[in-house]
Design a protein around this motif. Structure first.
Motif, PDB file in Angstrom:
ATOM      1  N   ARG A   1      51.097  47.470  34.076  1.00  0.00           N
ATOM      2  CA  ARG A   1      49.666  47.349  34.394  1.00  0.00           C
ATOM      3  C   ARG A   1      48.944  48.666  34.149  1.00  0.00           C
ATOM      4  O   ARG A   1      47.857  48.702  33.569  1.00  0.00           O
ATOM      5  CB  ARG A   1      49.492  46.929  35.863  1.00  0.00           C
ATOM      6  CG  ARG A   1      49.819  45.484  36.185  1.00  0.00           C
ATOM      7  CD  ARG A   1      49.711  45.243  37.694  1.00  0.00           C
ATOM      8  NE  ARG A   1      48.386  45.617  38.161  1.00  0.00           N
ATOM      9  CZ  ARG A   1      47.401  44.775  38.445  1.00  0.00           C
ATOM     10  NH1 ARG A   1      47.599  43.460  38.300  1.00  0.00           N
ATOM     11  NH2 ARG A   1      46.233  45.201  38.877  1.00  0.00           N
TER      12      ARG A   1
ATOM     13  N   LEU B   1      44.850  48.666  33.519  1.00  0.00           N
ATOM     14  CA  LEU B   1      44.328  47.862  34.621  1.00  0.00           C
ATOM     15  C   LEU B   1      44.120  48.731  35.856  1.00  0.00           C
ATOM     16  O   LEU B   1      44.920  49.622  36.156  1.00  0.00           O
ATOM     17  CB  LEU B   1      45.303  46.742  34.965  1.00  0.00           C
ATOM     18  CG  LEU B   1      45.496  45.634  33.911  1.00  0.00           C
ATOM     19  CD1 LEU B   1      46.565  44.679  34.380  1.00  0.00           C
ATOM     20  CD2 LEU B   1      44.188  44.905  33.657  1.00  0.00           C
TER      21      LEU B   1
ATOM     22  N   GLN C   1      42.868  45.421  40.495  1.00  0.00           N
ATOM     23  CA  GLN C   1      42.382  44.366  39.593  1.00  0.00           C
ATOM     24  C   GLN C   1      43.380  43.208  39.546  1.00  0.00           C
ATOM     25  O   GLN C   1      44.564  43.392  39.283  1.00  0.00           O
ATOM     26  CB  GLN C   1      42.198  44.945  38.182  1.00  0.00           C
ATOM     27  CG  GLN C   1      41.494  44.008  37.219  1.00  0.00           C
ATOM     28  CD  GLN C   1      41.190  44.710  35.904  1.00  0.00           C
ATOM     29  OE1 GLN C   1      41.411  45.915  35.766  1.00  0.00           O
ATOM     30  NE2 GLN C   1      40.678  43.966  34.946  1.00  0.00           N
ATOM     31  N   ARG C   2      42.903  41.977  39.818  1.00  0.00           N
ATOM     32  CA  ARG C   2      43.777  40.809  39.850  1.00  0.00           C
ATOM     33  C   ARG C   2      43.783  40.115  38.491  1.00  0.00           C
ATOM     34  O   ARG C   2      42.747  39.984  37.840  1.00  0.00           O
ATOM     35  CB  ARG C   2      43.329  39.830  40.932  1.00  0.00           C
ATOM     36  CG  ARG C   2      43.489  40.422  42.343  1.00  0.00           C
ATOM     37  CD  ARG C   2      43.206  39.391  43.416  1.00  0.00           C
ATOM     38  NE  ARG C   2      43.500  39.922  44.741  1.00  0.00           N
ATOM     39  CZ  ARG C   2      44.702  39.929  45.297  1.00  0.00           C
ATOM     40  NH1 ARG C   2      45.728  39.402  44.640  1.00  0.00           N
ATOM     41  NH2 ARG C   2      44.895  40.434  46.492  1.00  0.00           N
ATOM     42  N   VAL C   3      44.981  39.647  38.094  1.00  0.00           N
ATOM     43  CA  VAL C   3      45.121  38.925  36.826  1.00  0.00           C
ATOM     44  C   VAL C   3      46.021  37.716  37.063  1.00  0.00           C
ATOM     45  O   VAL C   3      46.905  37.745  37.925  1.00  0.00           O
ATOM     46  CB  VAL C   3      45.722  39.821  35.714  1.00  0.00           C
ATOM     47  CG1 VAL C   3      44.780  40.962  35.381  1.00  0.00           C
ATOM     48  CG2 VAL C   3      47.080  40.378  36.122  1.00  0.00           C
TER      49      VAL C   3
ATOM     50  N   LEU D   1      48.624  39.674  41.595  1.00  0.00           N
ATOM     51  CA  LEU D   1      48.786  38.611  40.604  1.00  0.00           C
ATOM     52  C   LEU D   1      48.289  37.296  41.184  1.00  0.00           C
ATOM     53  O   LEU D   1      48.734  36.857  42.251  1.00  0.00           O
ATOM     54  CB  LEU D   1      50.259  38.466  40.212  1.00  0.00           C
ATOM     55  CG  LEU D   1      50.938  39.728  39.627  1.00  0.00           C
ATOM     56  CD1 LEU D   1      52.400  39.435  39.312  1.00  0.00           C
ATOM     57  CD2 LEU D   1      50.204  40.219  38.394  1.00  0.00           C
TER      58      LEU D   1
ATOM     59  N   LEU E   1      51.817  37.406  32.023  1.00  0.00           N
ATOM     60  CA  LEU E   1      50.471  37.731  32.471  1.00  0.00           C
ATOM     61  C   LEU E   1      49.446  37.332  31.417  1.00  0.00           C
ATOM     62  O   LEU E   1      49.709  37.405  30.202  1.00  0.00           O
ATOM     63  CB  LEU E   1      50.333  39.239  32.752  1.00  0.00           C
ATOM     64  CG  LEU E   1      51.275  39.842  33.779  1.00  0.00           C
ATOM     65  CD1 LEU E   1      52.454  40.494  33.060  1.00  0.00           C
ATOM     66  CD2 LEU E   1      50.560  40.882  34.623  1.00  0.00           C
ATOM     67  N   ASP E   2      48.288  36.941  31.891  1.00  0.00           N
ATOM     68  CA  ASP E   2      47.151  36.663  31.015  1.00  0.00           C
ATOM     69  C   ASP E   2      46.158  37.805  31.201  1.00  0.00           C
ATOM     70  O   ASP E   2      45.463  37.884  32.222  1.00  0.00           O
ATOM     71  CB  ASP E   2      46.514  35.331  31.371  1.00  0.00           C
ATOM     72  CG  ASP E   2      45.301  35.018  30.505  1.00  0.00           C
ATOM     73  OD1 ASP E   2      45.049  35.787  29.539  1.00  0.00           O
ATOM     74  OD2 ASP E   2      44.599  34.027  30.793  1.00  0.00           O
ATOM     75  N   LEU E   3      46.118  38.688  30.205  1.00  0.00           N
ATOM     76  CA  LEU E   3      45.248  39.853  30.308  1.00  0.00           C
ATOM     77  C   LEU E   3      43.924  39.665  29.599  1.00  0.00           C
ATOM     78  O   LEU E   3      43.112  40.586  29.539  1.00  0.00           O
ATOM     79  CB  LEU E   3      45.965  41.080  29.730  1.00  0.00           C
ATOM     80  CG  LEU E   3      47.320  41.435  30.364  1.00  0.00           C
ATOM     81  CD1 LEU E   3      47.891  42.686  29.707  1.00  0.00           C
ATOM     82  CD2 LEU E   3      47.187  41.640  31.855  1.00  0.00           C
ATOM     83  N   SER E   4      43.701  38.473  29.040  1.00  0.00           N
ATOM     84  CA  SER E   4      42.441  38.246  28.333  1.00  0.00           C
ATOM     85  C   SER E   4      41.293  38.354  29.326  1.00  0.00           C
ATOM     86  O   SER E   4      41.319  37.791  30.415  1.00  0.00           O
ATOM     87  CB  SER E   4      42.453  36.863  27.685  1.00  0.00           C
ATOM     88  OG  SER E   4      42.661  35.858  28.665  1.00  0.00           O
TER      89      SER E   4
ATOM     90  N   ALA F   1      40.648  40.912  30.907  1.00  0.00           N
ATOM     91  CA  ALA F   1      40.936  42.033  31.810  1.00  0.00           C
ATOM     92  C   ALA F   1      40.842  43.374  31.111  1.00  0.00           C
ATOM     93  O   ALA F   1      40.471  44.378  31.708  1.00  0.00           O
ATOM     94  CB  ALA F   1      42.317  41.868  32.423  1.00  0.00           C
TER      95      ALA F   1
END
Length: 889
Positions: free
Chosen positions: A758, A763, A767-769, A793, A815-818, A820
């Motif tokens: 992260r 990140l 910050q939550r993802v 998460l 993880l989906d970082l789109s 973020a």
């Protein structure tokens, strides 16, 4: 764990706490609690020692600070270590005595009072001896001993009711008693020898009171002989030309062929009407200088020994003020004035062969007044140390006394095996006056404490007492038993002698430690004064430089205690205390220790607010979570390790271990892992609150000897106990849970790797993802809720599309970082970092491939390059992985 064998939650039978967290302020303010806590400890008598107790004794003496002194970092360091030892032993149930007191510090104290008199336009001679000594006692009562208040600030747990002073009546009786015994056993005698003389303080001083420093002077080569038709000459060199007036020989090595024809002959001593012999002595180094040395037996210790071997006369050429007394044109000149005048006269006679100036050489100075020391032949009192030193060495060799660390043994033996007789007389008025009387017909009588001086008996006219006093180290050498009432066989002496351990600096191994060993073995029928000698190093600044006012790096520990609290200073000092090794310290480190105290405070306060408790027995292991069992297993390991480090005087290791256990394992892992349990209702929450209370209880007791103030406040609030000072020391219950430890280690590995990822992706910590956790087949299934909480998460939705996937320890975190992060910007940043890492790798590889560099560079430089190379390789691998995991566009 098959049964509940953890420590009692309420030591000493105290009732469990019912206090609310509101009892603890939101912030820890040391200045508001330290003084009050210390007063309470003293009032309740926690630090006093009962000689009638049947408990196992544990006794330590304080190395007595000078009555003129104030607390410096060296004191604070040493006192912290002793206090930690005695606090732990007290908690372990020993009858613990930390014996306080001060030294009368003969020269230092006399100088202080003489300066005060000087402000009044008076000297001690204006008052006379009796009135002057009374004036010193008055000063001591009014101004001396400020260090006692500073010791209280530091938290020293000493038995104040037993405080002693080396000039107390009881200690004075001990001094007179042992002097008499040594005198009667012919181990004390009076003789003329070379001593260190201070022309300003007008007294002999000990070796430890001489400070050596490089100083610019001149080296003059002089030609002796060749006078009155004499052809033979010899050249000698000296930095003290004025002493030539007292020369009684020139010495050469017996095998030096250059001077064989001169041995036994008389040669002219310039500027005088005397001739002196050339003698052969193996002490002379034929390879040094001209191979010939001038011999001044009354003004040089080596020359005195040569004079004794060759029966040379001793000619004293200076008085006690270092003024020339030798008859002639230089009479009445100060030694430095005479030096210049004599060199000029020798030059005029053509006697100067060579002059080197400036010539840097080591010169001794009085540590009190900085006056250059003058070696001087003087009638003094001496201790014949041969048999005493032999006993002191044998006690360590035979194992009666352990020296710690063991590598310091050679230094100890180097001293005691090569001791010269000890000059114990000082030409002062303040101190223990030598108990010897001289009669009108040359009689000499040594008087014991219960004997009447001859001046007070029949025919007492014409008797007078010796005017000298004893070296301060003489009375300090009796400290371990004189403070306990010797020569009487008191209950305290029977209970607390020998002392358990002596904690002191290696710098006074000879000056104090060896002398205590000699006198303790002599006075106490072969019983040494302590079982263990634990030696520590010196406190230095953060760059390893000696602390000194002249260097501008000296620190008043009170300033740091005022600013950060006493616990912070203590913890910093203990954390740097490796046996026998010097201790660097800087303000940043004290500030970091203050942060640790604040962390303990805030975390304990949080735990109390969330129901941590010591009420009731610990739950059965089957009711505990893996995190509960893990922290209890780790707790018992830390208890065992802490005990082992204490027993080995490894203060740095025990402090470091407690620091990382408290901050890393308890606060950063266990408390965080337990938050999800705390916030839920049910039995699991009750179990974790009780486990956390147990861990805090034991941890605060383990920390208490090093940081007594903050732990006292927190422990009494947590447990409701009277005081952690008298709480039971924790013991290892033997409970270990390797399975739980492995499970939590796996959990920590996953969380650490994901956190690193992260951070690498830019990140923010909070910050939550969205993420999907695949934990089947691993021990982490039960920890998913905690993992999501700690890693920020969110659950994956139906439209979840992972942009990164991390396989760690058999688990997978997708993880989906789109949305973020900006992938294109991140790709540019990583590409730039990759180029820098590749450049670093290329440069370090080139250096390590250069045979010429490897042949010339020091090992530590080569090792540093290798470390840089390995770091660059790791960075490249990490960055490439991150780039591969970044989605396109």
């Amino acid at each position: 764990m098959t049964e509940n064998t953890q420590q009692s939650p309420t030591p000493n039978g105290a009732e469990p706490s019912t206090s609310a967290p509101a009892d603890l302020p939101t912030q820890y303010a040391p200045a508001e609690v330290e003084g009050k806590l210390y007063e309470r400890w003293v009032e309740r008598g926690y630090f006093e020692a009962d000689a009638k107790s049947e408990k196992e004794p544990y006794a330590v003496v304080i190395p007595p600070p000078n009555v003129t002194g104030s607390l410096h970092l060296g004191h604070a360091f040493e006192h912290t270590l002793i206090d930690a030892l005695t606090r732990r032993k007290r908690m372990q149930g020993c009858e613990t005595l930390w014996q306080p007191g001060m030294d009368h510090a003969g020269i230092a104290t006399q100088n202080v009072v003489e300066r005060e008199l000087g402000k009044e336009g008076k000297s001690r001679h204006d008052l006379g001896r009796e009135a002057f000594v009374e004036r010193v006692w008055q000063w001591k009562a009014e101004s001396g001993g400020q260090i006692s208040g500073q010791m209280k600030r530091l938290g020293d747990g000493v038995a104040w009711s037993r405080e002693r002073f080396t000039m107390d009546e009881g200690l004075s009786r001990a001094v007179q008693t042992i002097f008499k015994r040594l005198y009667d056993d012919e181990l004390i005698y009076r003789a003329e020898r070379i001593i260190n003389w201070c022309p300003r303080c007008l007294t002999a001083i000990s070796d430890i009171e001489v400070e050596y420093a490089d100083q610019d002077g001149e080296l003059v080569s002089l030609r002796y002989g060749g006078g009155d038709g004499e052809e033979d000459t010899v050249v000698v060199a000296t930095t003290r030309a004025e002493t030539m007036l007292g020369d009684t020989a020139v010495a050469v090595h017996p095998d030096d062929a250059r001077y064989a024809h001169l041995i036994g002959k008389q040669i002219k001593l310039p500027l005088t009407d005397r001739t002196i012999p050339v003698v052969a002595d193996s002490h002379v180094d034929p390879e040094f200088g001209t191979g010939a040395v001038k011999v001044t037996p009354a003004h040089d210790p080596n020359d005195f020994e040569i004079g004794q071997r060759h029966d040379l006369p001793n000619i004293t050429i200076m008085d006690e003020h270092a003024v020339i007394t030798a008859h002639g044109p230089f009479q009445g000149l100060d030694r430095l004035e005479a030096r210049s005048a004599i060199v000029a006269a020798l030059r005029a006679e053509g006697r100067i062969v060579a002059e080197k100036r400036p010539y840097t050489h080591s010169v001794g100075h009085c540590s009190r007044c900085k006056t250059t020391i003058e070696p001087r032949l003087s009638m003094q009192w001496w201790v014949r140390v041969g048999p005493l030193a032999q006993a002191a060495g044998d006690a360590a060799r035979d194992g009666k006394v352990q020296i710690h660390p063991k590598e310091m043994e050679s230094r100890y033996f180097g001293w005691v095996d090569n001791l010269h007789d000890w000059c114990i007389s000082r030409q002062l008025w303040w101190g223990h006056r030598i108990p010897v009387w001289y009669g009108p017909n040359g009689e000499v009588v040594c008087v014991g404490p219960d004997e009447t001086p001859p001046s007070e008996g029949p025919g007492g006219e014409g008797w007078h007492q010796d005017t000298d006093v004893l070296d301060t180290w003489f009375s300090s050498a009796l400290w371990p038993f004189s403070t306990l009432g010797w020569p009487e066989r008191t209950e305290s002496l029977e209970k607390f002698y020998p002392n358990s351990v002596l904690v002191t600096g290696y710098d006074i191994l000879f000056f104090w430690v060896a002398r205590m060993m000699m006198f303790g073995l002599y006075a106490m029928d072969g019983t040494p004064p302590f079982h263990t000698i634990a030696l520590h190093g010196m406190v230095r600044d953060q760059f390893g430089k000696k602390m000194s006012k002249s260097f501008g790096n000296a620190v008043n520990p009170l300033d740091w205690m005022d600013k950060y609290g006493s616990d912070a200073l203590r913890f910093t000092l203990a954390r740097g205390a490796n046996p026998g090794v010097d201790v660097p310290i800087g303000e940043d480190w004290v500030q970091a220790s203050r942060n640790f105290a604040n962390k303990i405070w805030n975390a304990t306060r949080f735990a109390l607010m969330n129901g941590a408790t010591v009420e009731g027995p610990l739950p059965a292991p089957e009711e505990m979570s893996a995190a509960d069992r893990w922290i209890l297993s780790r707790l018992n390991t830390v208890v065992a390790e802490t005990d082992a480090f204490y027993d080995d005087y490894q203060f740095a290791k025990l402090s470091e271990g407690l620091y990382h256990f408290a901050w890393d394992e308890v606060f950063d892992w266990y408390v965080e892992l337990s938050k999800t349990t705390f916030y839920a209702d049910g039995r699991a929450a009750e179990v974790s609150r009780r486990v956390l209370g147990e861990v805090l209880d034991v941890m605060l007791r383990l920390l208490h000897p090093i940081v007594p103030f903050v732990t006292e406040t927190l422990w009494t609030t947590l447990t409701g106990g009277e005081s952690v000072v008298i709480a039971d020391w924790p013991t290892d219950s033997g409970f270990r849970d390797a399975t739980a430890e492995q499970e939590i280690a796996t959990l920590q590995q996953v969380i650490t790797e994901v956190r690193r990822f992260r951070a690498d992706q830019g990140l923010q910590p909070g910050q939550r993802v969205p993420a999907r956790l695949t934990l089947e087949g691993t021990p982490l299934v039960a920890h998913e809720e905690a993992m999501r909480s700690l890693l920020r998460l969110q659950p994956a939705g139906d439209d979840f599309t992972p942009t990164a996937s991390l396989p760690v320890a058999g688990a997978t975190v997708a993880l989906d970082l789109s949305g973020a992060i900006d992938f294109e910007a991140e790709r540019k940043r990583l590409t730039k970092d990759l180029a820098s890492a590749e450049k670093e790798l290329k440069q370090t590889t080139a250096k390590l491939g250069n045979e010429g560099f490897l042949a010339k560079a020091p090992d530590h430089v080569v090792e540093k390059i290798r470390t840089r190379q390995a770091a660059a390789e790791a960075d490249i691998a990490r960055i490439k992985t991150q780039l591969e995991n970044l989605p396109e566009g």
